[in-house]
Design a protein around this motif. Structure first.
Motif, PDB file in Angstrom:
ATOM      1  N   LEU A  44       0.825  -1.215   0.000  1.00 20.28           N
ATOM      2  CA  LEU A  44       0.000   0.000   0.000  1.00 20.28           C
ATOM      3  C   LEU A  44       0.859   1.266   0.000  1.00 20.28           C
ATOM      4  CD1 LEU A  44      -2.802  -1.130   2.457  1.00 20.28           C
ATOM      5  CD2 LEU A  44      -2.984  -0.811  -0.025  1.00 20.28           C
ATOM      6  N   ARG A  45       1.976   1.259   0.718  1.00 20.04           N
ATOM      7  CA  ARG A  45       2.876   2.411   0.712  1.00 20.04           C
ATOM      8  C   ARG A  45       3.446   2.637  -0.679  1.00 20.04           C
ATOM      9  NH1 ARG A  45       7.968   2.817   0.232  1.00 20.04           N
ATOM     10  NH2 ARG A  45       8.355   0.622   0.634  1.00 20.04           N
ATOM     11  N   ARG A  46       3.959   1.541  -1.291  1.00 23.90           N
ATOM     12  CA  ARG A  46       4.541   1.679  -2.621  1.00 23.90           C
ATOM     13  C   ARG A  46       3.486   2.045  -3.662  1.00 23.90           C
ATOM     14  NH1 ARG A  46       6.465  -2.430  -4.933  1.00 23.90           N
ATOM     15  NH2 ARG A  46       5.503  -4.041  -3.666  1.00 23.90           N
ATOM     16  N   TYR A  47       2.260   1.549  -3.494  1.00 21.28           N
ATOM     17  CA  TYR A  47       1.182   1.880  -4.427  1.00 21.28           C
ATOM     18  C   TYR A  47       0.827   3.362  -4.370  1.00 21.28           C
ATOM     19  CZ  TYR A  47      -3.275   1.800  -6.851  1.00 21.28           C
ATOM     20  OH  TYR A  47      -4.288   2.065  -7.721  1.00 21.28           O
ATOM     21  N   THR A  48       0.717   3.910  -3.156  1.00 19.64           N
ATOM     22  CA  THR A  48       0.382   5.339  -3.041  1.00 19.64           C
ATOM     23  C   THR A  48       1.512   6.228  -3.557  1.00 19.64           C
ATOM     24  OG1 THR A  48       1.148   5.353  -0.752  1.00 19.64           O
ATOM     25  CG2 THR A  48      -1.204   5.031  -1.127  1.00 19.64           C
ATOM     26  N   GLU A  49       2.757   5.740  -3.483  1.00 19.03           N
ATOM     27  CA  GLU A  49       3.896   6.499  -4.003  1.00 19.03           C
ATOM     28  C   GLU A  49       4.129   6.265  -5.492  1.00 19.03           C
ATOM     29  OE1 GLU A  49       7.139   5.267  -1.572  1.00 19.03           O
ATOM     30  OE2 GLU A  49       6.439   6.381   0.191  1.00 19.03           O
ATOM     31  N   GLY A  50       3.345   5.377  -6.104  1.00 16.53           N
ATOM     32  CA  GLY A  50       3.507   5.076  -7.530  1.00 16.53           C
ATOM     33  C   GLY A  50       4.748   4.252  -7.810  1.00 16.53           C
ATOM     34  N   GLN A  51       5.162   3.409  -6.862  1.00 15.59           N
ATOM     35  CA  GLN A  51       6.381   2.611  -6.996  1.00 15.59           C
ATOM     36  C   GLN A  51       6.096   1.126  -7.213  1.00 15.59           C
ATOM     37  OE1 GLN A  51       9.550   3.882  -7.112  1.00 15.59           O
ATOM     38  NE2 GLN A  51       8.415   5.796  -7.235  1.00 15.59           N
ATOM     39  N   THR A  52       4.875   0.763  -7.555  1.00 14.46           N
ATOM     40  CA  THR A  52       4.565  -0.638  -7.815  1.00 14.46           C
ATOM     41  C   THR A  52       4.851  -0.961  -9.287  1.00 14.46           C
ATOM     42  OG1 THR A  52       2.273   0.030  -8.133  1.00 14.46           O
ATOM     43  CG2 THR A  52       2.842  -0.947  -6.009  1.00 14.46           C
ATOM     44  N   MET A  53       5.252  -2.217  -9.521  1.00 13.46           N
ATOM     45  CA  MET A  53       5.584  -2.638 -10.884  1.00 13.46           C
ATOM     46  C   MET A  53       4.312  -3.008 -11.632  1.00 13.46           C
ATOM     47  SD  MET A  53       9.035  -4.902 -10.446  1.00 13.46           S
ATOM     48  CE  MET A  53       8.334  -5.994  -9.214  1.00 13.46           C
ATOM     49  N   MET A  54       4.232  -2.531 -12.874  1.00 17.61           N
ATOM     50  CA  MET A  54       3.072  -2.831 -13.702  1.00 17.61           C
ATOM     51  C   MET A  54       3.513  -3.022 -15.148  1.00 17.61           C
ATOM     52  SD  MET A  54       1.205   0.824 -13.755  1.00 17.61           S
ATOM     53  CE  MET A  54       1.723   2.078 -14.878  1.00 17.61           C
ATOM     54  N   TYR A  55       2.656  -3.678 -15.913  1.00 16.06           N
ATOM     55  CA  TYR A  55       2.958  -3.914 -17.318  1.00 16.06           C
ATOM     56  C   TYR A  55       2.929  -2.603 -18.095  1.00 16.06           C
ATOM     57  CZ  TYR A  55       2.183  -8.872 -16.475  1.00 16.06           C
ATOM     58  OH  TYR A  55       2.261 -10.149 -16.004  1.00 16.06           O
ATOM     59  N   ASN A  56       3.878  -2.455 -19.009  1.00 14.51           N
ATOM     60  CA  ASN A  56       3.895  -1.318 -19.919  1.00 14.51           C
ATOM     61  C   ASN A  56       3.320  -1.820 -21.226  1.00 14.51           C
ATOM     62  OD1 ASN A  56       4.361   1.018 -21.288  1.00 14.51           O
ATOM     63  ND2 ASN A  56       6.584   0.820 -21.332  1.00 14.51           N
ATOM     64  N   ASP A  57       2.068  -1.495 -21.505  1.00  7.51           N
ATOM     65  CA  ASP A  57       1.415  -2.046 -22.677  1.00  7.51           C
ATOM     66  C   ASP A  57       1.342  -1.067 -23.851  1.00  7.51           C
ATOM     67  OD1 ASP A  57      -0.423  -0.321 -21.629  1.00  7.51           O
ATOM     68  OD2 ASP A  57      -2.090  -1.728 -21.645  1.00  7.51           O
ATOM     69  N   THR A  58       2.257  -0.132 -23.899  1.00 10.00           N
ATOM     70  CA  THR A  58       2.273   0.772 -25.044  1.00 10.00           C
ATOM     71  C   THR A  58       2.760   0.031 -26.282  1.00 10.00           C
ATOM     72  OG1 THR A  58       4.519   1.520 -24.600  1.00 10.00           O
ATOM     73  CG2 THR A  58       2.737   2.769 -23.579  1.00 10.00           C
ATOM     74  N   LYS A  59       2.428   0.538 -27.437  1.00 16.08           N
ATOM     75  CA  LYS A  59       2.797  -0.121 -28.693  1.00 16.08           C
ATOM     76  C   LYS A  59       4.312  -0.207 -28.843  1.00 16.08           C
ATOM     77  CE  LYS A  59       1.590  -0.096 -33.551  1.00 16.08           C
ATOM     78  NZ  LYS A  59       0.815   0.542 -34.595  1.00 16.08           N
TER      79      LYS A  59
END
Length: 118
Positions: A44-59
């Motif tokens: 939750l701390r990393r999520y609120t700071e925008g530090q969670t890893m997520m897929y980059n689905d750009t072209k």
């Protein structure tokens, strides 16, 4: 035994993964951290700071990914003994794909802690 390609220890390349906080793009690892009570607050701390890893689905990111290695973990326990011949044929057929595409193939036997690369 011949090793086609190796990476220096401790180094790996992450492509297609960025840091952010879009819940629908989170990696399964991050969701597992949220479900485990001992790591939920850290998530939750990393999520609120925008530090969670997520897929980059750009072209552009999809074009840069390419094809990765093929890893085969073949079960040779007594419960799969009737399918032993079929599993060997499957492994041989699977080995032909990375050879043709010049990719890494790694076979990991469950009884052996070390992998064999072809």
């Amino acid at each position: 035994m011949r090793i086609i390609k190796t990476c220096p220890s401790g180094q790996f390349e992450r492509s297609g993964v960025i840091l952010g906080r879009e819940i629908e793009k989170l990696l399964p690892l991050e969701l597992a951290l949220y479900n485990y009570i001992n790591t939920q607050l850290d998530f939750l701390r990393r999520y609120t700071e925008g530090q969670t890893m997520m897929y980059n689905d750009t072209k552009k990111a999809k074009e840069a990914l390419g094809k990765g290695q093929i890893i085969l973990c073949l079960d040779k326990s007594s419960s799969t003994h009737p399918l032993d011949a079929q599993s060997k044929v499957f492994a041989l057929a699977l080995m032909s794909i990375p050879k043709r595409q010049k990719r890494i193939f790694c076979y990991i036997p469950p009884s052996n802690p070390f992998a064999t690369s072809f």
